[in-house]
Design a protein around this motif. Structure first.
Motif, PDB file in Angstrom:
ATOM      1  N   THR A 199      44.260  30.352  41.351  1.00 51.40           N
ATOM      2  CA  THR A 199      43.949  31.823  40.946  1.00 51.40           C
ATOM      3  C   THR A 199      42.619  32.019  40.298  1.00 51.40           C
ATOM      4  N   MET A 200      42.372  32.955  40.690  1.00 52.47           N
ATOM      5  CA  MET A 200      40.893  33.291  40.247  1.00 52.47           C
ATOM      6  C   MET A 200      40.809  34.407  39.463  1.00 52.47           C
ATOM      7  N   THR A 201      40.333  34.648  38.036  1.00 49.62           N
ATOM      8  CA  THR A 201      40.174  35.735  37.227  1.00 49.62           C
ATOM      9  C   THR A 201      38.970  36.531  37.466  1.00 49.62           C
ATOM     10  N   HIS A 202      39.139  37.838  37.573  1.00 47.94           N
ATOM     11  CA  HIS A 202      38.199  38.915  37.765  1.00 47.94           C
ATOM     12  C   HIS A 202      37.836  39.970  36.849  1.00 47.94           C
ATOM     13  N   THR A 203      36.680  40.038  36.677  1.00 45.65           N
ATOM     14  CA  THR A 203      36.237  41.256  35.522  1.00 45.65           C
ATOM     15  C   THR A 203      36.644  42.289  36.271  1.00 45.65           C
ATOM     16  N   ILE A 204      36.514  43.511  35.442  1.00 45.95           N
ATOM     17  CA  ILE A 204      36.973  44.987  35.678  1.00 45.95           C
ATOM     18  C   ILE A 204      36.014  45.307  36.781  1.00 45.95           C
ATOM     19  N   ARG A 205      34.711  44.904  36.736  1.00 49.71           N
ATOM     20  CA  ARG A 205      33.703  45.273  37.758  1.00 49.71           C
ATOM     21  C   ARG A 205      34.073  44.671  39.221  1.00 49.71           C
ATOM     22  N   SER A 206      34.208  43.351  39.241  1.00 53.07           N
ATOM     23  CA  SER A 206      34.304  42.727  40.485  1.00 53.07           C
ATOM     24  C   SER A 206      35.872  43.015  41.132  1.00 53.07           C
ATOM     25  N   ALA A 207      36.815  43.406  40.025  1.00 54.15           N
ATOM     26  CA  ALA A 207      38.072  43.991  40.666  1.00 54.15           C
ATOM     27  C   ALA A 207      37.932  45.183  41.379  1.00 54.15           C
ATOM     28  N   ARG A 208      36.991  45.984  40.819  1.00 52.61           N
ATOM     29  CA  ARG A 208      36.861  47.313  41.565  1.00 52.61           C
ATOM     30  C   ARG A 208      36.522  47.142  42.946  1.00 52.61           C
ATOM     31  N   GLY A 209      35.540  46.440  43.064  1.00 55.85           N
ATOM     32  CA  GLY A 209      35.091  45.993  44.476  1.00 55.85           C
ATOM     33  C   GLY A 209      36.150  45.531  45.399  1.00 55.85           C
ATOM     34  N   LEU A 210      36.858  44.695  44.795  1.00 55.35           N
ATOM     35  CA  LEU A 210      38.128  44.229  45.547  1.00 55.35           C
ATOM     36  C   LEU A 210      39.272  45.420  45.971  1.00 55.35           C
ATOM     37  N   TYR A 211      39.241  46.180  44.942  1.00 57.54           N
ATOM     38  CA  TYR A 211      40.255  47.377  45.123  1.00 57.54           C
ATOM     39  C   TYR A 211      39.928  48.288  46.274  1.00 57.54           C
ATOM     40  N   LEU A 212      38.528  48.472  46.297  1.00 56.90           N
ATOM     41  CA  LEU A 212      37.880  49.393  47.390  1.00 56.90           C
ATOM     42  C   LEU A 212      38.154  48.734  48.896  1.00 56.90           C
ATOM     43  N   ARG A 213      38.017  47.277  48.668  1.00 51.37           N
ATOM     44  CA  ARG A 213      38.040  46.711  50.053  1.00 51.37           C
ATOM     45  C   ARG A 213      39.478  46.388  50.641  1.00 51.37           C
ATOM     46  N   GLY A 214      40.437  46.550  49.538  1.00 49.25           N
ATOM     47  CA  GLY A 214      41.698  46.648  49.834  1.00 49.25           C
ATOM     48  C   GLY A 214      42.374  44.999  49.761  1.00 49.25           C
ATOM     49  N   VAL A 215      41.777  44.412  48.989  1.00 51.97           N
ATOM     50  CA  VAL A 215      42.097  43.044  48.663  1.00 51.97           C
ATOM     51  C   VAL A 215      43.494  43.124  47.772  1.00 51.97           C
ATOM     52  N   GLU A 216      44.394  42.452  47.903  1.00 53.44           N
ATOM     53  CA  GLU A 216      45.870  42.437  47.270  1.00 53.44           C
ATOM     54  C   GLU A 216      45.319  41.542  46.002  1.00 53.44           C
ATOM     55  N   MET A 217      45.734  42.103  44.607  1.00 47.14           N
ATOM     56  CA  MET A 217      45.503  41.155  43.517  1.00 47.14           C
ATOM     57  C   MET A 217      46.614  41.625  42.489  1.00 47.14           C
ATOM     58  N   TRP A 218      46.733  40.806  41.517  1.00 46.11           N
ATOM     59  CA  TRP A 218      47.409  40.870  40.324  1.00 46.11           C
ATOM     60  C   TRP A 218      46.863  41.767  39.004  1.00 46.11           C
ATOM     61  N   ALA A 219      47.272  42.676  38.578  1.00 48.81           N
ATOM     62  CA  ALA A 219      46.895  43.426  37.229  1.00 48.81           C
ATOM     63  C   ALA A 219      47.882  42.984  36.449  1.00 48.81           C
ATOM     64  N   THR A 220      47.578  42.231  35.292  1.00 46.74           N
ATOM     65  CA  THR A 220      48.543  41.635  34.233  1.00 46.74           C
ATOM     66  C   THR A 220      48.018  41.746  32.799  1.00 46.74           C
ATOM     67  N   PRO A 221      48.773  42.267  31.801  1.00 50.58           N
ATOM     68  CA  PRO A 221      48.440  42.142  30.502  1.00 50.58           C
ATOM     69  C   PRO A 221      47.760  40.820  30.107  1.00 50.58           C
ATOM     70  N   CYS A 222      46.632  40.911  29.361  1.00 54.28           N
ATOM     71  CA  CYS A 222      45.798  39.711  29.188  1.00 54.28           C
ATOM     72  C   CYS A 222      46.646  38.334  28.413  1.00 54.28           C
ATOM     73  N   LYS A 223      47.672  38.422  27.837  1.00 59.20           N
ATOM     74  CA  LYS A 223      48.316  37.554  27.215  1.00 59.20           C
ATOM     75  C   LYS A 223      49.549  36.884  28.019  1.00 59.20           C
ATOM     76  N   ILE A 224      49.966  37.457  29.088  1.00 61.69           N
ATOM     77  CA  ILE A 224      51.040  36.757  29.854  1.00 61.69           C
ATOM     78  C   ILE A 224      50.546  36.118  31.113  1.00 61.69           C
ATOM     79  N   PRO A 225      51.325  35.439  31.854  1.00 65.42           N
ATOM     80  CA  PRO A 225      51.068  34.905  32.963  1.00 65.42           C
ATOM     81  C   PRO A 225      50.706  35.856  34.205  1.00 65.42           C
ATOM     82  N   TYR A 226      49.946  35.962  35.083  1.00 69.29           N
ATOM     83  CA  TYR A 226      49.683  36.644  36.101  1.00 69.29           C
ATOM     84  C   TYR A 226      50.816  37.044  37.070  1.00 69.29           C
ATOM     85  N   ASN A 227      51.520  36.077  37.315  1.00 67.77           N
ATOM     86  CA  ASN A 227      52.798  36.728  38.246  1.00 67.77           C
ATOM     87  C   ASN A 227      53.972  37.391  37.489  1.00 67.77           C
ATOM     88  N   ARG A 228      53.659  37.763  36.271  1.00 71.03           N
ATOM     89  CA  ARG A 228      54.683  38.661  35.628  1.00 71.03           C
ATOM     90  C   ARG A 228      53.929  40.116  35.206  1.00 71.03           C
TER      91      ARG A 228
END
Length: 78
Positions: free
Chosen positions: A5-34
């Motif tokens: 897994t790779m954690t992304h900042t909001i800035r890098s996540a914006r670029g991924l979102y625009l390029r159509g990359v699938e990713m997890w959006a998760t509250p910061c204290k729980i595991p990514y897959n929840r």
């Protein structure tokens, strides 16, 4: 198989979102897959990642799970 897994900042996540990359959006204290797996369907509903973040922060984030979203991409290798 190994999961990486790779954690992304909001800035890098914006670029991924625009390029159509699938990713997890998760509250910061729980595991990514929840969290929410952001796919093409979410890109049709939310034109920007900021719109998605605004909506999901209100629904998912709290003092127990975390007050902000973190973004993850997952790569599986053999």
């Amino acid at each position: 198989m190994t999961e990486h897994t790779m954690t992304h900042t909001i800035r890098s996540a914006r670029g991924l979102y625009l390029r159509g990359v699938e990713m997890w959006a998760t509250p910061c204290k729980i595991p990514y897959n929840r969290g929410v797996f952001v796919t093409e369907a979410y890109r049709h509903k939310y034109s920007t990642l900021d719109a998605l973040v605004y909506d999901f922060t209100e629904k998912m984030c709290n003092a127990h799970d975390g007050r902000y979203l973190k973004f993850y991409t997952v790569h599986i290798s053999q």
